[in-house]
Design a protein around this motif. Structure first.
Motif, mmCIF file in Angstrom:
data_model
loop_
_atom_site.group_PDB
_atom_site.id
_atom_site.type_symbol
_atom_site.label_atom_id
_atom_site.label_comp_id
_atom_site.label_asym_id
_atom_site.label_seq_id
_atom_site.Cartn_x
_atom_site.Cartn_y
_atom_site.Cartn_z
ATOM 1 N N LEU A 159 -3.600 5.757 4.297
ATOM 2 C CA LEU A 159 -4.048 4.488 4.865
ATOM 3 C C LEU A 159 -4.984 4.795 6.030
ATOM 4 O O LEU A 159 -4.634 5.551 6.932
ATOM 5 C CB LEU A 159 -2.854 3.667 5.378
ATOM 6 C CG LEU A 159 -3.221 2.442 6.232
ATOM 7 C CD1 LEU A 159 -3.981 1.400 5.415
ATOM 8 C CD2 LEU A 159 -1.972 1.809 6.849
ATOM 9 N N HIS B 291 -3.708 6.786 -2.933
ATOM 10 C CA HIS B 291 -2.738 5.734 -2.607
ATOM 11 C C HIS B 291 -1.776 6.149 -1.500
ATOM 12 O O HIS B 291 -1.076 5.316 -0.940
ATOM 13 C CB HIS B 291 -1.983 5.286 -3.865
ATOM 14 C CG HIS B 291 -0.993 6.286 -4.365
ATOM 15 N ND1 HIS B 291 -1.300 7.245 -5.280
ATOM 16 C CD2 HIS B 291 0.313 6.471 -4.047
ATOM 17 C CE1 HIS B 291 -0.218 7.991 -5.518
ATOM 18 N NE2 HIS B 291 0.770 7.539 -4.774
ATOM 19 N N ASN C 157 -6.302 3.310 0.828
ATOM 20 C CA ASN C 157 -5.941 2.009 1.374
ATOM 21 C C ASN C 157 -6.625 1.861 2.734
ATOM 22 O O ASN C 157 -6.773 2.838 3.465
ATOM 23 C CB ASN C 157 -4.434 1.899 1.563
ATOM 24 C CG ASN C 157 -3.709 1.922 0.230
ATOM 25 O OD1 ASN C 157 -3.921 1.048 -0.607
ATOM 26 N ND2 ASN C 157 -2.877 2.929 0.023
ATOM 27 N N PRO D 140 0.846 -1.194 0.000
ATOM 28 C CA PRO D 140 0.000 0.000 0.000
ATOM 29 C C PRO D 140 0.886 1.250 0.000
ATOM 30 O O PRO D 140 1.910 1.272 0.674
ATOM 31 C CB PRO D 140 -0.793 -0.114 1.301
ATOM 32 C CG PRO D 140 -0.065 -1.099 2.136
ATOM 33 C CD PRO D 140 0.674 -1.997 1.207
ATOM 34 N N ILE E 195 -5.087 0.957 -4.961
ATOM 35 C CA ILE E 195 -5.314 1.011 -3.526
ATOM 36 C C ILE E 195 -6.117 -0.223 -3.150
ATOM 37 O O ILE E 195 -6.759 -0.826 -4.012
ATOM 38 C CB ILE E 195 -6.095 2.276 -3.093
ATOM 39 C CG1 ILE E 195 -7.415 2.364 -3.857
ATOM 40 C CG2 ILE E 195 -5.265 3.520 -3.259
ATOM 41 C CD1 ILE E 195 -8.394 3.328 -3.229
ATOM 42 N N TYR E 196 -6.046 -0.612 -1.908
ATOM 43 C CA TYR E 196 -6.903 -1.706 -1.478
ATOM 44 C C TYR E 196 -7.126 -1.677 0.017
ATOM 45 O O TYR E 196 -6.358 -1.081 0.764
ATOM 46 C CB TYR E 196 -6.335 -3.065 -1.911
ATOM 47 C CG TYR E 196 -5.039 -3.476 -1.245
ATOM 48 C CD1 TYR E 196 -3.816 -3.103 -1.768
ATOM 49 C CD2 TYR E 196 -5.048 -4.266 -0.085
ATOM 50 C CE1 TYR E 196 -2.622 -3.497 -1.181
ATOM 51 C CE2 TYR E 196 -3.856 -4.659 0.509
ATOM 52 C CZ TYR E 196 -2.646 -4.271 -0.041
ATOM 53 O OH TYR E 196 -1.481 -4.657 0.549
ATOM 54 N N SER E 197 -8.194 -2.352 0.432
ATOM 55 C CA SER E 197 -8.505 -2.472 1.851
ATOM 56 C C SER E 197 -8.492 -3.934 2.232
ATOM 57 O O SER E 197 -8.874 -4.791 1.438
ATOM 58 C CB SER E 197 -9.901 -1.934 2.151
ATOM 59 O OG SER E 197 -9.891 -0.544 2.091
#
Ligand SMILES: Cc1ncc(C[n+]2csc(CCOP(=O)(O)OP(=O)(O)O)c2C)c(N)n1
Lengths: 585, 285
Positions: free
Chosen positions: B43, B40, B61, A423, A429-431
């Motif tokens: 978080l 990006h 994220n 990340p 992007i990711y969760s």
């Protein structure tokens, strides 16, 4: 008597320098090039309280265990050493202090308990130490000097060792200690004939001494550990201490967190953000970590959890060894929760094994529970470790540019492993979540999705088998008595097998650092070739035996040793002999 | 906000209509946008609860972790890559109850994380049990005789522990909340922004009306650098409830103590190791 292998025990109380005696002695033996194994026992968590002992076994050939019994007991404290007399082998000896007048005749003196089969050697330890230092300091060196003569070991190596160790404390301390050593040596030379000869072959090379805990820390650092988060607990703290000392030199960090849950959480956070991270704990801490280990399973975030097993459930026996944490390691998660479980059997495997653990964790995006134990973690042994540096091997599966365009964190693949990005990288992007989720990582509770994702998580374990080391088969391949073991018990098994072999019964052992998953084909084949299978381990339930029974459908002879001491090789030999008797009936 | 917010994500949100969480989500999106962040680079870490669903509803994220354990996971991630902008969004039960220990120590550690607590004074996800911030006397199914435990004063604790930035807001005050989040993110170190958030389904006491009648904005001459005054303010609850920056005081952050901001993130640093350290002599240290 000629010896190629000897076991000595120093036994005393605070101030006797018992533990440092063991280390000085072991250090000198390693310098000579001998194989050495040292096991210290403290009666309390705090060193320097109560009785302590240091047992040193040294040999011209590789040592697998501490063996059975001792050749020489050095009773630094008379009363505390009495029980240890029972551990003296036939024709063995005891060294006792004659400094205090009358001490040798009093009822609770060590001498009063010496049975006729044991050879007693008196030496005024305290008096000679006083002669050298003006105080009781140096008692241990007087004893070491005497032992050096007693087994005709080369005194130069000991003197060199004393110099190396005490150099930092100044010239005077070095001199006093050497004097104490010489006085002990000379006293024995004057008073006792030289009866023993330890055979030292030519051309030996100095060896490295290392404990299991140290080997784990070093192995991890050498393969890219940059972040250690932990919480102190006996007997795992040493790993954190080494990480704390070494990682900053390599621009990495060691953090003492507020509890074990925080430690494992931070480890997951760090791996998630792209860095190899680790924690180390023991039973109570592992119990606290259960939920986060499951998160690691579910969200497929790698994690390395070293668990140095101590005795009992709950707070249990913090300073005693047992192999009781296999079940929690294997099964300590709610739901269908596959995790890798590994168990090294000696310091060399600690070093190489932890590196394998990191590679597996990273490549298969899984937690790895690395089960050491107190005996393996704390004992010091000579090793032939080939430092395996430059191992920043990125074994991660990366997405192709095409896959990155529509990045799916949990993409379904044949091997169960999804391509992974760090990340913060631009492009995607990711969760992640501990909830069940779809390929995107979004929570999803549909039955199909849950089945598909569970199967994916388990499929990784099938794919992993191709990367697993072979299981080792040791002993007589044609033997029909087979043993299976794990962790530090392996050493005792190997030695027990050797004792039985000398008595005319051969056997073989299957061992693997991998507890789960395992090379099942090799185990199947091995068990199929055995008429009797023996599974010894240090716990009451037979946790490993249970695993083998359910996995391979075998009915082994189980040897459960809920133990506070390492397993006796003689006991293993006895079981092999019994199995042989049953076969020949 | 006319330009499209790239943090905004479409899709369903499993929150009750009218929930205060919607306002908080918009404020977070707007604050990140105003700060010029790109998805990006950010978080968002959470625990478990209604509030903790937020990472799934925003385009960044996300690390939606375990109940109570958001802060230490966020810490690990920030330590491994200090270039990530790390925010934590979770509920009062999650952060102060299950995660209370981590809350305390995260403040002490002072790593650069912005903690946003959605304080609805109730456990929403599990359908209405008392939370650590529930007022005395609140009746729920698990506290049928009313809450008898005094509420957890998170702001007072944060001030006591010298958190670098301690603020309170109200979810309906979206602009104000956005500004506070921006300021919190900009402040180096650990910042706490607690946002009063009506739970329309399970908290029938602390409603929009209840909060609206009580909150007032802190204004000059209130000085957030004055610790004693801040501490006093943090005790104000009931008739009047202050919102705004209660306390602000810079202090060395975790990363200041570790390396220079220009350094490579931990995760990009290479392993260099000379040889096996012979530990023989170290045994005597
Ligand atoms: C270990 C654990 N215990 C309990 C729960 C059940 N649980 C989930 S969220 C929650 C409380 C949520 O309250 P809060 O953090 O205030 O968030 P809200 O739902 O009100 O936004 C509880 C008790 C859980 N998921 N995990």
């Amino acid at each position: 008597m000629r010896y190629s292998e000897i076991t000595i025990r120093f036994c005393g109380i605070a101030g006797d320098g018992v533990v440092s005696s063991g280390k000085i002695f072991a250090g000198a033996c390693a310098k000579i090039g001998l194989h050495v194994m040292v096991n210290d026992i403290y009666s309390a968590e705090i060193r320097g309280l109560g009785k302590s002992s240091s047992t040193i076994r040294f040999s011209t050939s590789k040592l697998n265990s501490m063996g059975d019994g001792i050749d020489l007991l050095v009773g630094m404290a008379a009363k505390e050493s009495i029980v240890d007399l029972h551990d003296i082998k036939q024709e063995g000896s005891v060294m006792y202090d004659t400094s205090t007048p009358g001490s040798v005749v009093e009822e609770d003196s060590l001498v009063a308990h010496i049975t006729p089969e044991i050879h007693g050697y008196g030496i005024p330890i305290k008096q000679l130490a006083n002669e050298a230092s003006g105080t009781n300091q140096g008692k241990n060196l007087v004893a070491i000097g005497a032992i050096c003569y007693f087994y005709s070991l080369p005194p130069d190596m000991f003197i060199e060792q004393i110099k190396a160790i005490f150099a930092r404390k100044g010239e005077r301390i070095v001199e006093t200690n050497i004097t104490a050593f010489r006085l002990g040596y000379d006293y024995f030379k004057e008073h006792y004939p030289l009866n023993n000869q330890f055979e030292i072959s030519k051309g030996l090379k100095p060896k490295t001494l290392i404990s299991g805990n140290e080997a784990i820390a070093q192995g991890a650092i050498d393969c890219g550990l940059k972040f250690f988060a932990g919480y102190p607990i006996t007997p795992a703290t040493k790993i954190m201490e080494i990480a704390a000392k070494e990682l900053p030199k390599l621009e990495g960090w060691t953090l003492q967190m507020e509890d074990e849950i925080a430690a494992i959480s931070a480890v997951l956070g760090a791996w998630f953000a792209g860095k190899r991270a680790m924690t180390a704990t023991a039973g109570p801490g592992l119990s606290l970590m259960s939920e986060m280990i499951n998160m690691s399973v579910m969200a497929e975030i790698p994690a390395i959890i070293v668990n140095v097993q101590r005795g009992g459930p709950s707070t249990g026996l913090p300073t005693k060894v047992e192999q009781g944490d296999l079940n929690i390691a294997l099964y300590g998660g709610s739901g269908d929760s596959p995790r890798v479980v590994m168990a090294p059997c000696d310091s060399e495997e600690c070093y190489n094994g932890i590196q394998l653990a990191f590679d597996i964790a990273e490549k298969y995006q899984t937690p790895v529970i690395f089960l050491s134990d107190l005996f393996l973690g704390q004992r010091i042994e000579t090793v032939a470790i080939e430092p395996n540096i430059d191992r920043e091997r990125c074994t991660r599966k990366r997405p192709t540019p095409e896959q990155l365009k529509n990045y799916l964190r949990y993409q379904i693949t044949d091997d169960g492993v999804s391509p992974l990005i760090v990340p913060g990288e631009s492009g995607a992007i990711y969760s992640i979540t501990g909830l069940e989720h779809s390929v995107t990582g979004n929570p999803n509770y549909e039955s199909d999705v849950h089945s598909m994702m569970t199967a994916k998580r388990f499929r990784k374990f099938e794919s992993m088998v191709a990367d697993l080391p072979q299981a080792d088969i040791i002993g007589d391949e044609k033997a029909v008595i087979g043993l299976a073991g794990w962790g530090s018990t392996i050493g005792s098994i190997l030695e027990g097998m050797e004792i039985a072999r000398k008595r005319g019964v051969t056997s073989k052992l299957i061992k693997s650092i991998m507890i789960h998953p395992q090379r099942e084909d090799l185990f199947q084949e091995f068990f199929a070739s055995c008429k009797k299978i023996i599974v010894p381990e240090m716990n009451y339930q037979g946790q490993y035996a249970d695993l083998l029974k359910s996995r391979y459908g075998i009915r082994p002879i189980e040897v459960h040793i809920p133990s506070v001491n390492p397993v006796s090789p003689l006991k293993i030999a006895q079981k092999i002999m019994e199995a042989n008797d049953e076969l020949s009936q | 906000m006319t330009e499209k917010n790239h943090f905004h994500s479409s899709g369903e949100r499993a929150w009750c209509p009218g929930c205060g969480d919607f306002g908080i989500l918009s404020s977070v999106e707007n604050a990140l946008m105003n700060l010029g962040k790109r998805p990006h680079e950010v978080l968002i870490v959470s625990g478990i609860g209604q509030a903790a669903k937020l990472p799934h509803y925003i385009n960044t994220n996300g690390f939606d972790g375990l109940h109570g354990r958001a802060l230490p996971a966020a810490f690990g991630a920030k330590a491994a890559n200090h270039r990530l902008q790390v925010l934590v969004t979770s509920g009062d039960g999650d952060i102060y109850g299950e995660g209370g220990n981590h809350f305390i120590h995260a403040i002490r550690r002072n790593i650069d994380i912005t903690l946003i607590v959605h304080n609805n004074q109730i456990y929403g996800l599990t359908k209405g049990q008392a939370s650590p911030t529930s007022d005395l006397g609140m009746v729920t199914k698990t506290q049928p005789n009313g809450v008898s435990t005094i509420p957890f004063n998170s702001l007072a604790i944060a001030i006591t522990l010298d958190a670098v930035f301690v603020a309170r807001s109200f979810s309906r005050e979206m602009e104000f909340t956005t500004q506070l989040i921006e300021e919190g993110v900009r402040t180096p170190g650990f910042s706490l922004i607690e946002i009063l958030q009506p739970c329309v389904s399970f908290n029938t006491v602390n409603t929009y009306k209840w909060y609206s009648e009580r909150v007032y904005k802190l204004d000059s001459p209130y000085d957030p650098a004055d610790k004693l005054q801040a501490y006093k303010k943090s005790g104000e609850w009931g008739e009047k409830i202050p919102i705004g920056v209660l306390y602000k005081k810079p202090r060395r952050t975790f990363l200041d103590n570790q390396f220079k901001p220009k350094d490579l993130p931990l995760f990009q640093r290479k392993t260099v190791m000379k040889e096996i350290i012979s530990l023989t002599n170290e045994l005597f240290e």
